[in-house]
Scaffold this motif. Structure first.
Motif, PDB file in Angstrom:
ATOM      1  N   ASN A 117      50.195  12.528  20.054  1.00 63.21           N
ATOM      2  CA  ASN A 117      49.344  11.349  20.082  1.00 63.21           C
ATOM      3  C   ASN A 117      48.166  11.537  19.132  1.00 63.21           C
ATOM      4  O   ASN A 117      48.107  12.531  18.413  1.00 63.21           O
TER       5      ASN A 117
ATOM      6  N   TYR B  74      49.146   8.501  26.163  1.00 64.45           N
ATOM      7  CA  TYR B  74      49.620   7.182  26.590  1.00 64.45           C
ATOM      8  C   TYR B  74      50.056   6.405  25.363  1.00 64.45           C
ATOM      9  O   TYR B  74      49.720   6.754  24.239  1.00 64.45           O
ATOM     10  N   GLY B  75      50.812   5.327  25.563  1.00 64.37           N
ATOM     11  CA  GLY B  75      51.325   4.561  24.424  1.00 64.37           C
ATOM     12  C   GLY B  75      52.371   5.375  23.674  1.00 64.37           C
ATOM     13  O   GLY B  75      52.952   6.317  24.235  1.00 64.37           O
TER      14      GLY B  75
ATOM     15  N   SER C  37      55.111   7.913  25.154  1.00 60.06           N
ATOM     16  CA  SER C  37      54.808   8.485  26.468  1.00 60.06           C
ATOM     17  C   SER C  37      55.762   8.037  27.569  1.00 60.06           C
ATOM     18  O   SER C  37      55.999   8.771  28.523  1.00 60.06           O
TER      19      SER C  37
ATOM     20  N   GLY D 220      52.916  -3.368  28.498  1.00 61.75           N
ATOM     21  CA  GLY D 220      51.701  -3.530  27.700  1.00 61.75           C
ATOM     22  C   GLY D 220      51.406  -4.965  27.335  1.00 61.75           C
ATOM     23  O   GLY D 220      50.664  -5.239  26.406  1.00 61.75           O
TER      24      GLY D 220
ATOM     25  N   GLN E 157      45.659  -6.624  28.311  1.00 67.64           N
ATOM     26  CA  GLN E 157      45.203  -5.247  28.109  1.00 67.64           C
ATOM     27  C   GLN E 157      43.764  -5.146  28.614  1.00 67.64           C
ATOM     28  O   GLN E 157      42.960  -6.032  28.394  1.00 67.64           O
TER      29      GLN E 157
ATOM     30  N   ASN F 297      53.186   2.688  35.673  1.00 68.63           N
ATOM     31  CA  ASN F 297      52.931   3.340  34.395  1.00 68.63           C
ATOM     32  C   ASN F 297      53.188   4.824  34.589  1.00 68.63           C
ATOM     33  O   ASN F 297      52.411   5.525  35.239  1.00 68.63           O
TER      34      ASN F 297
ATOM     35  N   TYR G 240      47.592   1.406  14.044  1.00 71.31           N
ATOM     36  CA  TYR G 240      47.593   1.865  15.433  1.00 71.31           C
ATOM     37  C   TYR G 240      46.726   0.994  16.331  1.00 71.31           C
ATOM     38  O   TYR G 240      45.999   0.131  15.863  1.00 71.31           O
ATOM     39  N   ASP G 241      46.776   1.318  17.609  1.00 71.16           N
ATOM     40  CA  ASP G 241      45.963   0.642  18.608  1.00 71.16           C
ATOM     41  C   ASP G 241      44.476   0.689  18.215  1.00 71.16           C
ATOM     42  O   ASP G 241      43.998   1.704  17.707  1.00 71.16           O
TER      43      ASP G 241
ATOM     44  N   LYS H  43      48.909  -3.102  16.226  1.00 72.22           N
ATOM     45  CA  LYS H  43      49.907  -3.426  17.251  1.00 72.22           C
ATOM     46  C   LYS H  43      49.993  -4.906  17.601  1.00 72.22           C
ATOM     47  O   LYS H  43      50.650  -5.266  18.555  1.00 72.22           O
TER      48      LYS H  43
END
Lengths: 448, 71
Positions: free
Chosen positions: A9, A82-83, A86, A164, A236, A290, A382-383, B37
């Motif tokens: 990660n 996470y994400g 995972s 998600g 989210q 989760n 990415y996030d 995302k």
């Protein structure tokens, strides 16, 4: 025995896991894409391995490259964060086949919980209440229409392979169902490679409350209380706290019992979270499990004084869970908010770029989990989570006050962030009184 | 004089939603960007025909870049 841990990660969660590894005296290995060569998480680790180009599909989501990085670096365990991978059972399975300890549940549990209709069926069989809806996937628009008529509008269409918040579609009436079904199926196919949908009744203004569970391989299973996570955008979370305020005692106990029953039914091992929707009357319904560490795990840690990541590593290494249920008590109140590189004034549009200036607060009852520093590049790939601010206190009011003051002291320049919105949320009567629900942010309750 | 359609955010081109020559209405997606995302459509500002698509899938575009021409 684990000696070297590779974290598959990036960002704040990679740094969080490395910190736990150091507490246990374990060696650490970072992986990074070309976009993250200079990222803080890379410097935090004893060793770093480049795993490919910036797009996640070619780096952080590439199972082969990550397993190869573990082999080359001599790692004997992989923490997925996470994400990314995972909750991908294929990744857990690939680790096992390569002789690596996967810090998380078994591939079987991941597969079961990853199939949302299968998870629903299993939870219902274990006596956990589920939202009224289709028993499994619906084959076509015709079947969706029949089920929707039974459960009653409004309904929500969900991707069976989803998570998600991706692939969700609200449908207000029978007239809108056909178009929404086609769009949702197409989006699910594009995002998850599977277009299967199921449907549930849409609860009006529910709260999102989740329960942290933890189990070891010897069959010990405990819960660590609940978290209130109602304030969300695009499904989210933005603000989370523990314990959940204004929860009737019967609901609190019922949630914990249901979470333990659910985790037991799936044979769960390691840290996991069972999410529920709670209606105005205090009735609750299973939402999803989760099967990993949550972004918001620090609020549980601050409330209970326990280190979830250290325990994840110990349990994955074959040790017994160090906690008994009666020892786990929420001694403090804790609240967290997530600072994202997004513009709340423009519908939470992403705001990638370079962080030119960054000032983060510190002080009593303040904890910061940051993946960035001044000069960090925030890539488009990415996030958008930059950092989390967590505040705790002996009372909820004290924790809220500390978080509000900490937010005021934050300075981020170079990218737009959710900070202005979070400051308004913390100042609001709804948050101060603990009266929040999942649709508030999108309904504009905290707009400037 | 063709009108420039500009990206309103920085992102990677995820999908070309309209082909050159296609008629589009105001608000129709011309391309879809992926950023952090999220899939974010870049929409036609008015009714018209797509004259040219100036980007390809997988390309990174910056906020303000011209991605297509509308006539």
């Amino acid at each position: 025995m684990i000696r070297t841990v590779l974290v598959a990660n990036r960002g704040e969660i990679a740094r969080r896991v490395f910190r736990a590894c150091r507490r246990l005296g374990l060696r650490t290995v970072a992986v990074h894409s070309e976009a993250d060569r200079d990222a803080p998480h890379v410097r935090d680790a004893d060793l770093a391995v480049a795993i490919g180009p910036p797009p996640a599909r070619e780096s952080y989501l590439d199972i082969g490259r990550i397993v190869e990085a573990a082999r080359r670096s001599g790692a004997d365990a992989v923490h997925p964060g996470y994400g990314f991978l995972s909750e991908d059972w294929r990744f857990a399975e690939a680790c096992r086949r390569a002789g690596l300890v996967f810090v998380g549940p078994t591939p079987d549990a991941l597969r079961t919980m990853g199939d949302k209709t299968e998870a629903r069926r299993l939870m219902a069989a274990a006596g956990v209440p589920v939202v009224p809806g289709s028993p499994g996937t619906v084959a076509d628009v015709g079947e969706a229409e029949r089920v929707a008529k039974d459960v009653g509008y409004p309904i929500i269409l969900k991707a069976a392979a989803g998570g998600g918040g991706i692939g969700l579609a609200r449908v207000a009436s029978a007239r809108d169902l056909s178009t929404a079904f086609t769009t949702a199926a197409r989006r699910a196919q594009a995002a998850f490679g599977r277009g299967d949908l199921y449907l549930e009744r849409l609860l009006e203004r529910p709260r999102h409350v989740e329960v942290q569970v933890f189990a070891d391989a010897a069959g010990t299973l405990v819960h660590l209380g609940e978290r209130e996570c109602s304030l969300q955008r695009r499904h989210q979370k933005l603000v989370e706290e523990s314990p959940a305020p204004n929860l009737p005692p019967a609901t609190r106990q019922g949630l914990a019992r249901a979470a333990l029953a659910g985790a037991r039914a799936v044979g769960y091992v390691n840290a996991g979270t069972i999410e529920f929707l709670v209606d105005a009357a205090g009735a609750f319904y299973f939402l999803e499990m989760n099967a990993r560490l949550q972004v918001e795990h620090p609020v549980t840690e601050e409330a209970t004084g326990l280190d979830l990541v250290v325990e994840q590593l110990r349990v994955a290494g074959g040790e017994r869970l160090a906690w008994r249920q009666e020892d786990i008590v929420a001694r403090r109140a804790a609240i967290e908010c997530r600072v994202y590189a997004e513009d709340p004034a423009r519908g939470f549009l992403p705001s990638p770029g370079t962080i030119e200036r960054l000032e983060l607060p510190a002080g009593e009852g303040i904890r910061v989990e940051s993946g960035v520093e001044a000069g960090s590049l925030v890539p488009v790939h990415y996030d958008p989570l930059l950092f989390k601010l967590v505040a705790s206190g002996t009372t909820r009011a004290e924790a809220v006050e500390r978080l509000a003051a900490a937010l005021d002291r934050c300075v981020v320049e170079g990218v737009r962030t959710t900070l202005p919105l979070l400051r308004r949320v913390l100042a609001s009567r709804e948050l101060r009184e603990g009266r929040v629900h999942t649709q508030m942010i999108e309904q504009g309750a905290f707009n400037a | 004089m063709p009108e420039e359609i500009k990206a309103h955010i920085t992102g990677v081109v995820f999908e070309i939603a309209a082909t050159p020559g296609a008629r589009v209405a105001a608000g129709d997606p011309v391309i879809v960007l992926e950023s952090m995302k999220m899939e974010i459509p870049v929409e036609a500002p008015r009714d018209g025909a797509v004259k040219e698509i100036l980007v390809r899938e997988g390309q990174t575009v910056q906020e303000g870049d011209v991605v297509a021409l509308l006539e």
